[in-house]
Design a protein around this motif. Structure first.
Motif, short mmCIF file in Angstrom:
data_model
loop_
_atom_site.label_atom_id
_atom_site.label_comp_id
_atom_site.label_asym_id
_atom_site.label_seq_id
_atom_site.Cartn_x
_atom_site.Cartn_y
_atom_site.Cartn_z
N GLU A 1 26.04 -11.12 29.17
CA GLU A 1 25.76 -10.37 27.95
C GLU A 1 24.74 -11.08 27.07
O GLU A 1 24.01 -10.44 26.32
CB GLU A 1 27.06 -10.15 27.16
N GLY A 2 24.68 -12.41 27.17
CA GLY A 2 23.81 -13.15 26.27
C GLY A 2 22.44 -13.48 26.79
O GLY A 2 21.61 -13.99 26.05
N SER A 3 22.17 -13.18 28.07
CA SER A 3 20.91 -13.62 28.69
C SER A 3 19.97 -12.46 28.96
O SER A 3 20.40 -11.37 29.36
CB SER A 3 21.19 -14.36 30.01
N ASP A 4 18.69 -12.71 28.76
CA ASP A 4 17.66 -11.75 29.17
C ASP A 4 17.39 -11.85 30.67
O ASP A 4 17.10 -10.86 31.32
CB ASP A 4 16.37 -12.01 28.39
N ARG A 5 17.49 -13.09 31.18
CA ARG A 5 17.37 -13.35 32.62
C ARG A 5 18.40 -14.39 33.00
O ARG A 5 18.81 -15.18 32.15
CB ARG A 5 15.97 -13.90 32.98
N VAL A 6 18.81 -14.40 34.27
CA VAL A 6 19.72 -15.44 34.76
C VAL A 6 19.14 -16.05 36.02
O VAL A 6 18.87 -15.34 37.00
CB VAL A 6 21.13 -14.87 35.05
N VAL A 7 18.94 -17.37 36.00
CA VAL A 7 18.51 -18.12 37.17
C VAL A 7 19.77 -18.71 37.81
O VAL A 7 20.54 -19.40 37.14
CB VAL A 7 17.53 -19.24 36.79
N VAL A 8 19.99 -18.41 39.09
CA VAL A 8 21.22 -18.82 39.77
C VAL A 8 20.95 -20.04 40.64
O VAL A 8 20.02 -20.04 41.46
CB VAL A 8 21.78 -17.67 40.64
#
Length: 504
Positions: A464-471
């Motif tokens: 909910e808080g991220s514009d993008r997520v790097v895994v």
């Protein structure tokens, strides 16, 4: 061989283990897994005599036991290999291998010749050829770990507990370790294997027990459990469960500039990071996802200069930053809020005022003299803006609640006027109200144009808080989720995917 029933352990303010059942049989390799705070370390310490259980029973070879010390557990036949090598660096390799059980001659004196021969033979059996007379500290970390392994398997143990045993090993050493585990199985020795590396679990383990929040949530053959289901059990999330409703979360979707404010490129740290690249634009919140040990905190520390990379570059607003230097990172505009605020963040004996001003003192001084009036203005500004609840600026920060301590740390770094804020588990260990306030603050900072790198084990908070997520997985980037792909299902699939830095 070793079993526990209804094992519980409570520490002040926290129930670390809650009625756990666990058993490992002769010749069985039993994986014990779970995220940070799941109870793995507490269970191991109860099994080996570091802690005494509040409730429950421990059976070893069918008999009830209550070990008073780790040495008592070792003498009984339970040997432990810890992630951090717990040997004596200044002593020789041979002395470490036989510490407390040195072979002795007729007069009761240590038989050094025999000890050196037997130590050399034990290490050669593991593929390690070193001068056993050398001080242990002259060996690399991987070789030291192999010495710890040799010690564990040479004490006639019936149960060997391995806590993250491959964290410091080269691929060749990992293969040797797996051969040793198979040898232990053939000898009927039980192995409890703790690791966050899914590939390893599926290669060497027969059974898996998953702990979550101090409770056992699953036990069964690991072959019957696919990776996605295993990750779901660890995180407590079901595929298709959705993002949750009624939660106080970030809004996401911030307006971002076109040029990155932070570029970390090909960051590599031996055994920890393998070519990690992350970019953050002004006003953007980029999440770092992955299981415990995936390299999230190491990435943040490498960017902030707290973990010197072997290779790679860091740029802030297009300008290179000297890696491995925290002062250089701070001057460039990088601020890190560490995961362990008590050990790496606050100074509990100092006041709220002193903690906030700590990093900014050089900029709040004139001609080498501290400008108290300027400090008071800065501290007052941030205490009001962040709604820090304290009796006043001179109250010791160690007396505040966890949420207010976290706000003090945020205030310290915001006083530096950073361009990039690295947040490692910013809401861990604080109550729901304080958590919502910290989330709101982060959201406001992004709206004001600050670049934010967010690390969180709370999947809802991350999504909910991220514009993008790097895994990340095993120290390498395995996926990047953007737009409508930033969902729990996509994140779980990426975490459970095969591959990573340690495949070979």
């Amino acid at each position: 061989m070793l079993s526990v029933t209804g094992l519980s352990k409570t520490f002040p303010g926290a129930r670390a283990l809650d009625g756990v059942d666990f058993a490992v049989g002769p010749g069985e390799v039993h994986a014990l897994i779970g995220e940070n705070g799941a109870g793995k370390s507490t269970l191991i310490k109860l099994l080996t005599g570091v802690y005494r259980p509040d409730e429950g029973e421990i059976l070893f070879r069918g008999e009830p036991v209550r070990f008073a010390t780790p040495l008592e557990a070792q003498h009984a036949g339970i040997s432990t290999i810890y992630q951090e090598v717990n040997l004596v660096p200044l002593m020789s390799v041979a002395r470490n291998l036989f510490l407390g059980r040195e072979p002795r001659g007729g007069l009761g004196l240590i038989d050094f010749g025999r000890m050196h021969r037997e130590a050399d033979a034990a290490l050669r059996a593991l593929g390690l050829r070193v001068d056993v007379r050398r001080p242990l500290r002259t060996l690399g970390v991987g070789a030291q770990q192999m010495v710890a392994l040799a010690r564990a398997v040479s004490v006639d143990a019936r149960v060997v507990i391995m806590d993250e045993p491959t964290s410091s090993l080269e691929p060749r050493e990992v293969r040797t370790l797996f051969e040793v585990i198979r040898m232990l199985k053939e000898r009927g020795i039980a192995v409890v294997y703790v690791s966050h590396r899914l590939d390893e679990l599926y290669e060497v383990c027969d059974t898996v027990t998953v702990l979550r929040d101090g409770k056992r949530v699953h036990t069964g053959p690991i072959a019957d459990l696919d990776r996605l289901r295993l990750v779901s059990l660890m995180l407590g999330r079901e595929i298709g469960e959705g993002r949750g409703e009624g939660l106080t979360t970030f809004t996401g979707g911030h307006d971002t500039g076109t040029e990155p404010v932070l570029e970390a490129m090909d960051l590599t740290v031996r055994h920890q990071l393998d070519g990690v690249s992350v970019r953050v634009r002004p006003g953007e919140v980029v999440g770092l996802g992955g299981l415990l040990g995936s390299g999230r905190s190491e990435t943040a520390k490498a960017i902030a200069g707290a973990l010197p990379p072997d290779s790679g570059r860091v740029l802030v607003a297009g300008e290179p930053v000297r890696t491995g230097s925290t002062p250089a990172a701070i001057r460039a505009g990088i601020s890190l809020l560490p995961e362990d605020r008590k050990a790496e963040g606050i100074v509990p004996g100092l006041s709220v005022r002193e903690n906030i001003a700590l990093a900014a003192l050089p900029g709040l001084s004139r001609f080498g003299l501290v400008d108290d009036a300027r400090i008071d203005r800065v501290v007052d500004t941030f205490m009001k803006r962040l709604r820090i609840k304290a009796s006043g600026p001179h109250q010791k920060v160690g007396e505040l609640s966890g949420g207010n301590q976290q706000k003090v740390l945020l205030a310290r770094w915001l006083a530096m006027r950073p361009k990039v804020l690295l947040l490692d588990e910013p809401t861990r260990g604080i109550d729901v109200g304080a958590k919502a306030e910290v989330q709101r603050l982060i959201d406001e900072l992004a709206d004001e144009g600050l670049g934010v790198l967010l690390i969180s084990s709370d999947m809802e908070e991350l999504i909910e808080g991220s514009d993008r997520v790097v895994v990340l997985k095993d120290g390498a980037v395995v996926a990047e989720l953007t737009g409508t792909d930033v969902t729990e299902d996509r994140l779980l699939h990426a975490i459970a995917s095969q591959g990573g830095a340690r495949d070979d």
